[in-house]
Scaffold this motif. Sequence first.
Motif, PDB file in Angstrom:
ATOM      1  N   LEU A 147       0.834  -1.205   0.000  1.00  0.00           N
ATOM      2  CA  LEU A 147       0.000   0.000   0.000  1.00  0.00           C
ATOM      3  C   LEU A 147       0.869   1.255   0.000  1.00  0.00           C
ATOM      4  O   LEU A 147       0.557   2.231  -0.686  1.00  0.00           O
ATOM      5  CB  LEU A 147      -0.940   0.011   1.210  1.00  0.00           C
ATOM      6  CG  LEU A 147      -2.097  -0.986   1.212  1.00  0.00           C
ATOM      7  CD1 LEU A 147      -2.946  -0.811   2.468  1.00  0.00           C
ATOM      8  CD2 LEU A 147      -2.949  -0.857  -0.033  1.00  0.00           C
ATOM      9  N   ARG A 186      -1.537  -5.808 -12.439  1.00  0.00           N
ATOM     10  CA  ARG A 186      -2.673  -6.048 -11.546  1.00  0.00           C
ATOM     11  C   ARG A 186      -3.878  -5.372 -12.151  1.00  0.00           C
ATOM     12  O   ARG A 186      -3.761  -4.505 -13.007  1.00  0.00           O
ATOM     13  CB  ARG A 186      -2.405  -5.450 -10.160  1.00  0.00           C
ATOM     14  CG  ARG A 186      -1.280  -6.135  -9.401  1.00  0.00           C
ATOM     15  CD  ARG A 186      -1.089  -5.550  -8.024  1.00  0.00           C
ATOM     16  NE  ARG A 186      -2.322  -5.666  -7.243  1.00  0.00           N
ATOM     17  CZ  ARG A 186      -2.564  -4.903  -6.175  1.00  0.00           C
ATOM     18  NH1 ARG A 186      -1.705  -4.015  -5.765  1.00  0.00           N
ATOM     19  NH2 ARG A 186      -3.693  -5.053  -5.502  1.00  0.00           N
ATOM     20  N   SER A 187      -5.043  -5.745 -11.675  1.00  0.00           N
ATOM     21  CA  SER A 187      -6.251  -5.115 -12.193  1.00  0.00           C
ATOM     22  C   SER A 187      -6.397  -3.723 -11.575  1.00  0.00           C
ATOM     23  O   SER A 187      -6.025  -3.492 -10.425  1.00  0.00           O
ATOM     24  CB  SER A 187      -7.484  -5.955 -11.880  1.00  0.00           C
ATOM     25  OG  SER A 187      -7.809  -5.862 -10.518  1.00  0.00           O
ATOM     26  N   GLU A 188      -6.954  -2.837 -12.366  1.00  0.00           N
ATOM     27  CA  GLU A 188      -7.194  -1.482 -11.885  1.00  0.00           C
ATOM     28  C   GLU A 188      -8.204  -1.492 -10.745  1.00  0.00           C
ATOM     29  O   GLU A 188      -8.112  -0.694  -9.810  1.00  0.00           O
ATOM     30  CB  GLU A 188      -7.678  -0.606 -13.040  1.00  0.00           C
ATOM     31  CG  GLU A 188      -7.659   0.862 -12.722  1.00  0.00           C
ATOM     32  CD  GLU A 188      -7.938   1.722 -13.933  1.00  0.00           C
ATOM     33  OE1 GLU A 188      -8.355   2.870 -13.729  1.00  0.00           O
ATOM     34  OE2 GLU A 188      -7.756   1.260 -15.084  1.00  0.00           O
ATOM     35  N   ARG A 189      -9.134  -2.416 -10.804  1.00  0.00           N
ATOM     36  CA  ARG A 189     -10.147  -2.531  -9.757  1.00  0.00           C
ATOM     37  C   ARG A 189      -9.514  -2.852  -8.403  1.00  0.00           C
ATOM     38  O   ARG A 189      -9.863  -2.250  -7.387  1.00  0.00           O
ATOM     39  CB  ARG A 189     -11.160  -3.601 -10.146  1.00  0.00           C
ATOM     40  CG  ARG A 189     -12.306  -3.718  -9.205  1.00  0.00           C
ATOM     41  CD  ARG A 189     -13.306  -4.717  -9.727  1.00  0.00           C
ATOM     42  NE  ARG A 189     -14.397  -4.865  -8.786  1.00  0.00           N
ATOM     43  CZ  ARG A 189     -15.490  -5.509  -9.034  1.00  0.00           C
ATOM     44  NH1 ARG A 189     -15.662  -6.069 -10.210  1.00  0.00           N
ATOM     45  NH2 ARG A 189     -16.423  -5.593  -8.124  1.00  0.00           N
ATOM     46  N   SER A 190      -8.568  -3.786  -8.375  1.00  0.00           N
ATOM     47  CA  SER A 190      -7.914  -4.115  -7.099  1.00  0.00           C
ATOM     48  C   SER A 190      -7.051  -2.954  -6.612  1.00  0.00           C
ATOM     49  O   SER A 190      -6.954  -2.705  -5.412  1.00  0.00           O
ATOM     50  CB  SER A 190      -7.094  -5.396  -7.210  1.00  0.00           C
ATOM     51  OG  SER A 190      -5.975  -5.217  -8.045  1.00  0.00           O
ATOM     52  N   LYS A 243      -7.750   0.231  -7.150  1.00  0.00           N
ATOM     53  CA  LYS A 243      -8.690   1.221  -6.604  1.00  0.00           C
ATOM     54  C   LYS A 243      -9.063   0.863  -5.175  1.00  0.00           C
ATOM     55  O   LYS A 243      -9.122   1.732  -4.307  1.00  0.00           O
ATOM     56  CB  LYS A 243      -9.960   1.293  -7.460  1.00  0.00           C
ATOM     57  CG  LYS A 243      -9.785   2.033  -8.749  1.00  0.00           C
ATOM     58  CD  LYS A 243     -11.071   2.069  -9.542  1.00  0.00           C
ATOM     59  CE  LYS A 243     -10.847   2.778 -10.872  1.00  0.00           C
ATOM     60  NZ  LYS A 243     -12.059   2.791 -11.692  1.00  0.00           N
ATOM     61  N   ARG A 244      -9.272  -0.415  -4.922  1.00  0.00           N
ATOM     62  CA  ARG A 244      -9.599  -0.877  -3.573  1.00  0.00           C
ATOM     63  C   ARG A 244      -8.412  -0.613  -2.629  1.00  0.00           C
ATOM     64  O   ARG A 244      -8.588  -0.086  -1.539  1.00  0.00           O
ATOM     65  CB  ARG A 244      -9.949  -2.371  -3.607  1.00  0.00           C
ATOM     66  CG  ARG A 244     -10.426  -2.942  -2.314  1.00  0.00           C
ATOM     67  CD  ARG A 244     -10.897  -4.392  -2.427  1.00  0.00           C
ATOM     68  NE  ARG A 244      -9.951  -5.248  -3.144  1.00  0.00           N
ATOM     69  CZ  ARG A 244     -10.163  -5.789  -4.354  1.00  0.00           C
ATOM     70  NH1 ARG A 244     -11.283  -5.568  -4.994  1.00  0.00           N
ATOM     71  NH2 ARG A 244      -9.248  -6.554  -4.914  1.00  0.00           N
ATOM     72  N   ASP A 245      -7.209  -0.928  -3.090  1.00  0.00           N
ATOM     73  CA  ASP A 245      -6.012  -0.674  -2.278  1.00  0.00           C
ATOM     74  C   ASP A 245      -5.804   0.824  -2.046  1.00  0.00           C
ATOM     75  O   ASP A 245      -5.396   1.244  -0.965  1.00  0.00           O
ATOM     76  CB  ASP A 245      -4.764  -1.276  -2.939  1.00  0.00           C
ATOM     77  CG  ASP A 245      -4.705  -2.783  -2.840  1.00  0.00           C
ATOM     78  OD1 ASP A 245      -5.540  -3.377  -2.117  1.00  0.00           O
ATOM     79  OD2 ASP A 245      -3.811  -3.369  -3.479  1.00  0.00           O
ATOM     80  N   TRP A 246      -6.086   1.634  -3.069  1.00  0.00           N
ATOM     81  CA  TRP A 246      -5.936   3.085  -2.956  1.00  0.00           C
ATOM     82  C   TRP A 246      -6.885   3.641  -1.892  1.00  0.00           C
ATOM     83  O   TRP A 246      -6.501   4.485  -1.081  1.00  0.00           O
ATOM     84  CB  TRP A 246      -6.176   3.738  -4.311  1.00  0.00           C
ATOM     85  CG  TRP A 246      -6.073   5.231  -4.327  1.00  0.00           C
ATOM     86  CD1 TRP A 246      -7.047   6.117  -4.669  1.00  0.00           C
ATOM     87  CD2 TRP A 246      -4.930   6.030  -4.000  1.00  0.00           C
ATOM     88  NE1 TRP A 246      -6.590   7.409  -4.570  1.00  0.00           N
ATOM     89  CE2 TRP A 246      -5.284   7.377  -4.164  1.00  0.00           C
ATOM     90  CE3 TRP A 246      -3.641   5.727  -3.580  1.00  0.00           C
ATOM     91  CZ2 TRP A 246      -4.410   8.424  -3.922  1.00  0.00           C
ATOM     92  CZ3 TRP A 246      -2.758   6.773  -3.336  1.00  0.00           C
ATOM     93  CH2 TRP A 246      -3.149   8.105  -3.515  1.00  0.00           C
ATOM     94  N   ARG A 247      -8.117   3.134  -1.863  1.00  0.00           N
ATOM     95  CA  ARG A 247      -9.073   3.570  -0.829  1.00  0.00           C
ATOM     96  C   ARG A 247      -8.567   3.168   0.555  1.00  0.00           C
ATOM     97  O   ARG A 247      -8.658   3.960   1.501  1.00  0.00           O
ATOM     98  CB  ARG A 247     -10.456   2.971  -1.093  1.00  0.00           C
ATOM     99  CG  ARG A 247     -11.222   3.652  -2.208  1.00  0.00           C
ATOM    100  CD  ARG A 247     -12.681   3.219  -2.259  1.00  0.00           C
ATOM    101  NE  ARG A 247     -12.870   1.786  -2.415  1.00  0.00           N
ATOM    102  CZ  ARG A 247     -12.947   1.157  -3.585  1.00  0.00           C
ATOM    103  NH1 ARG A 247     -12.852   1.849  -4.710  1.00  0.00           N
ATOM    104  NH2 ARG A 247     -13.131  -0.149  -3.631  1.00  0.00           N
ATOM    105  N   ARG A 248      -8.054   1.957   0.683  1.00  0.00           N
ATOM    106  CA  ARG A 248      -7.523   1.493   1.979  1.00  0.00           C
ATOM    107  C   ARG A 248      -6.334   2.361   2.419  1.00  0.00           C
ATOM    108  O   ARG A 248      -6.237   2.758   3.581  1.00  0.00           O
ATOM    109  CB  ARG A 248      -7.087   0.030   1.889  1.00  0.00           C
ATOM    110  CG  ARG A 248      -8.237  -0.939   1.841  1.00  0.00           C
ATOM    111  CD  ARG A 248      -7.804  -2.399   1.745  1.00  0.00           C
ATOM    112  NE  ARG A 248      -6.740  -2.750   2.651  1.00  0.00           N
ATOM    113  CZ  ARG A 248      -5.698  -3.516   2.315  1.00  0.00           C
ATOM    114  NH1 ARG A 248      -5.591  -4.013   1.106  1.00  0.00           N
ATOM    115  NH2 ARG A 248      -4.779  -3.798   3.210  1.00  0.00           N
TER     116      ARG A 248
END
Length: 183
Positions: A137, A160-164, A166-171
Motif C-alpha cells: 500500500l 494487476r487489475s485497476e479494480r484491485s 482502486k480498492r487498495d488506494w481507498r484502503r
Amino acid sequence: MAEITELIGKARGGDPMASERLFATLYDELRRMAAGQLRGDPGMRATSLVHEAYLKLAHHGAVEVNDRSHYFAVAARVMRQIVIDHVRSRAAVRRGGDLRFVPLDTTAFQAVASERDEEVLALDAALVSLAAVDEKLAALVEMRFYAGLELSEIADVQQRSERSLKRDWRRARAYLQRELTAE
C-alpha cells in the motif's frame, strides 16, 4: 519498456554502453514523470528534480533494478526522498504554523509548490507508518503521490487489475487520513 528491460540485463552483465543508454532512458522517463507532476509550475523545478533523481539513480546503482515495475517503484521512492529532503531543509529555516491535511488527490510537488511543508512531512511520517503495516500500500501511495502515475499506469506496471488497485488506494487513503488526523 522492453528496451529498458533489455538494457538492464546488459548493464548488469557489465556492458558500459548499455549502462549509459539505460541511464539516458531512465533520465527521459523521470523527466516525463516530473513534468507531468509539475504542470503549471516553472520548468526549472522539474529539471532540478529530474537531475537530482537521475544522479541518485546513477550514483546508487540503478542498474540493480530487475524490471520495469521495479524501476517505477525505485523512481517513485527516489522522488519521494528528494521532495522530503527539500521540505525538511526548507522547514528547518522556519518552524511553526498550523498543520493541515494534504489531500491525496494532489501531488507532493503541488503541495511543496504551495509551501505546505508541514503537511508533506506529516504525510511522509504517516507513509512510514503505513509501510510498517503494509508495504504494498505504501508503494502504491508513492507511485500515485510522488511519481504521479495514474491507477491505469500502475496496473500496467504491476500487472494487476485497476479494480484491485482502486480498492487498495481507498484502503491506503483511509489509513493515511486516520494517521494524519489522530493526535
